[in-house]
Design a protein around this motif. Structure first.
Motif, short mmCIF file in Angstrom:
data_model
loop_
_atom_site.label_atom_id
_atom_site.label_comp_id
_atom_site.label_asym_id
_atom_site.label_seq_id
_atom_site.Cartn_x
_atom_site.Cartn_y
_atom_site.Cartn_z
N ILE A 194 30.69 -1.52 -6.96
CA ILE A 194 29.24 -1.39 -7.03
C ILE A 194 28.81 -1.30 -8.49
N VAL A 195 27.88 -2.17 -8.90
CA VAL A 195 27.41 -2.18 -10.29
C VAL A 195 25.90 -2.00 -10.30
N ASP A 196 25.44 -0.89 -10.87
CA ASP A 196 24.00 -0.61 -10.99
C ASP A 196 23.84 0.50 -12.01
N ASP A 197 22.82 0.40 -12.86
CA ASP A 197 22.65 1.41 -13.90
C ASP A 197 22.03 2.70 -13.39
N GLN A 198 21.56 2.73 -12.15
CA GLN A 198 20.94 3.93 -11.59
C GLN A 198 21.95 4.67 -10.70
N ARG A 199 22.23 5.91 -11.07
CA ARG A 199 23.26 6.69 -10.37
C ARG A 199 22.89 6.90 -8.89
N LEU A 200 21.63 7.17 -8.62
CA LEU A 200 21.22 7.40 -7.23
C LEU A 200 21.38 6.14 -6.39
N VAL A 201 21.09 4.99 -6.98
CA VAL A 201 21.27 3.73 -6.25
C VAL A 201 22.75 3.52 -5.92
N ARG A 202 23.62 3.77 -6.90
CA ARG A 202 25.05 3.63 -6.65
C ARG A 202 25.52 4.58 -5.55
N ALA A 203 25.01 5.82 -5.60
CA ALA A 203 25.42 6.80 -4.60
C ALA A 203 24.97 6.37 -3.20
N GLY A 204 23.74 5.85 -3.13
CA GLY A 204 23.23 5.41 -1.83
C GLY A 204 24.01 4.23 -1.28
N LEU A 205 24.32 3.29 -2.16
CA LEU A 205 25.09 2.13 -1.72
C LEU A 205 26.50 2.54 -1.31
N ARG A 206 27.10 3.48 -2.04
CA ARG A 206 28.44 3.95 -1.67
C ARG A 206 28.41 4.60 -0.28
N MET A 207 27.43 5.46 -0.04
CA MET A 207 27.33 6.11 1.27
C MET A 207 27.17 5.09 2.39
N LEU A 208 26.32 4.10 2.14
CA LEU A 208 26.09 3.06 3.16
C LEU A 208 27.37 2.29 3.44
N CYS A 209 28.02 1.83 2.39
CA CYS A 209 29.21 0.97 2.57
C CYS A 209 30.38 1.75 3.15
N VAL A 249 34.81 1.25 -1.08
CA VAL A 249 34.28 1.20 -2.44
C VAL A 249 35.39 1.66 -3.39
N VAL A 250 35.89 0.73 -4.19
CA VAL A 250 37.02 1.04 -5.07
C VAL A 250 36.57 1.46 -6.46
N GLY A 251 35.26 1.28 -6.77
CA GLY A 251 34.79 1.68 -8.08
C GLY A 251 33.31 1.50 -8.24
N GLU A 252 32.76 2.10 -9.30
CA GLU A 252 31.36 1.97 -9.66
C GLU A 252 31.27 1.67 -11.15
N ALA A 253 30.22 0.94 -11.53
CA ALA A 253 29.98 0.64 -12.94
C ALA A 253 28.49 0.73 -13.21
N THR A 281 21.74 -3.07 7.36
CA THR A 281 22.67 -3.85 8.19
C THR A 281 22.82 -5.27 7.65
N ASP A 282 21.73 -5.83 7.13
CA ASP A 282 21.80 -7.18 6.56
C ASP A 282 22.66 -7.19 5.30
N LEU A 283 22.57 -6.14 4.50
CA LEU A 283 23.39 -6.05 3.29
C LEU A 283 24.87 -5.97 3.65
N LEU A 284 25.21 -5.14 4.62
CA LEU A 284 26.61 -5.01 5.04
C LEU A 284 27.14 -6.34 5.57
N ASN A 285 26.33 -7.01 6.36
CA ASN A 285 26.75 -8.32 6.88
C ASN A 285 26.88 -9.34 5.75
N ALA A 286 26.01 -9.24 4.75
CA ALA A 286 26.08 -10.16 3.61
C ALA A 286 27.39 -9.99 2.84
#
Length: 212
Positions: A6-21, A29-33, A109-114
């Motif tokens: 996951i690559v995003d400069d906003q920590r909260l966005v990364r955290a949300g995406l990690r929780m979702l995935c 999720v093997v890493g964040e940047a 759900t669309d993001l996960l399917n993507a």
């Protein structure tokens, strides 16, 4: 298991995406940047299957990071997830080698399917973005491989698959719609690309609309 960076400069966005995935059994999720430089290093070190890439970040941006990751020859796929869906971001991302382009208001759900479809070899876009790409290409008139393919003879099943590619459906969705195995659909798509000279699914979608 699909390995995701996951690559995003906003920590909260990364955290949300990690929780979702990580709420699913098939994504890890093997890493964040937080910027492009970190993304390039971690893509090389962690060997993810997919990089979920933001575009506007401090330092090295997502477009250049995408270009370098794809250009490394590692086979890592980059799926862009951004707030900005204007042409100034869309076309450079495609030119850099992004496998897909989604906006951040995409349904979870669309993001996960993507992400899954990206690994499956699909070229992913929000429906509105795919429509823009197709409309722009169609408006530009016939040319290149599309014009050369006008007289190509397709089987009835290939025409069915081509029409659904033109609607932006992925391999699994086409398989479900036509009651086929996904491997069979992949074979049809590969044959269509070979017959028409269209190098990817976007060009194949454009060809579908020009063919009518």
């Amino acid at each position: 298991m699909i390995r995701l960076l996951i690559v995003d400069d906003q920590r909260l966005v990364r955290a949300g995406l990690r929780m979702l995935c990580e709420s699913t059994e098939d994504l890890e999720v093997v890493g964040e940047a937080a910027d492009g430089e970190q993304a390039i290093r971690q893509a090389a070190e962690l060997s993810p299957d997919v990089v979920l890439m933001d575009l506007r970040m401090p330092g090295l941006d997502g477009i250049e990071a995408t270009r370098r990751i794809v250009g490394s020859g590692s086979g890592v796929k980059v799926l862009v997830l951004t707030t900005f869906d204007d042409d100034d971001h869309l076309y450079p991302a495609l030119a850099a080698g992004a496998t897909g382009f989604l906006v951040k208001d995409t349904a979870p759900t669309d993001l996960l399917n993507a992400i899954r479809r990206t690994v499956d070899g699909d070229l992913l876009f929000s429906p509105a973005l795919l429509r823009r790409l197709v409309d722009r290409a169609v408006a530009s008139g016939p040319g290149g491989e599309t014009a050369a393919a006008d007289a190509v003879s397709l089987t009835a099943r290939e025409q069915d698959v081509l029409a659904l590619v033109g609607e932006g459906l992925g391999n699994q969705e086409i398989a479900d719609r036509l009651h086929l195995g996904v491997t069979t659909v992949k074979t049809h798509v590969a044959n269509l690309m070979d017959k028409t000279g269209c190098g990817n699914r976007v060009r194949l979608a454009v060809y579908s609309h020009k063919r009518g």
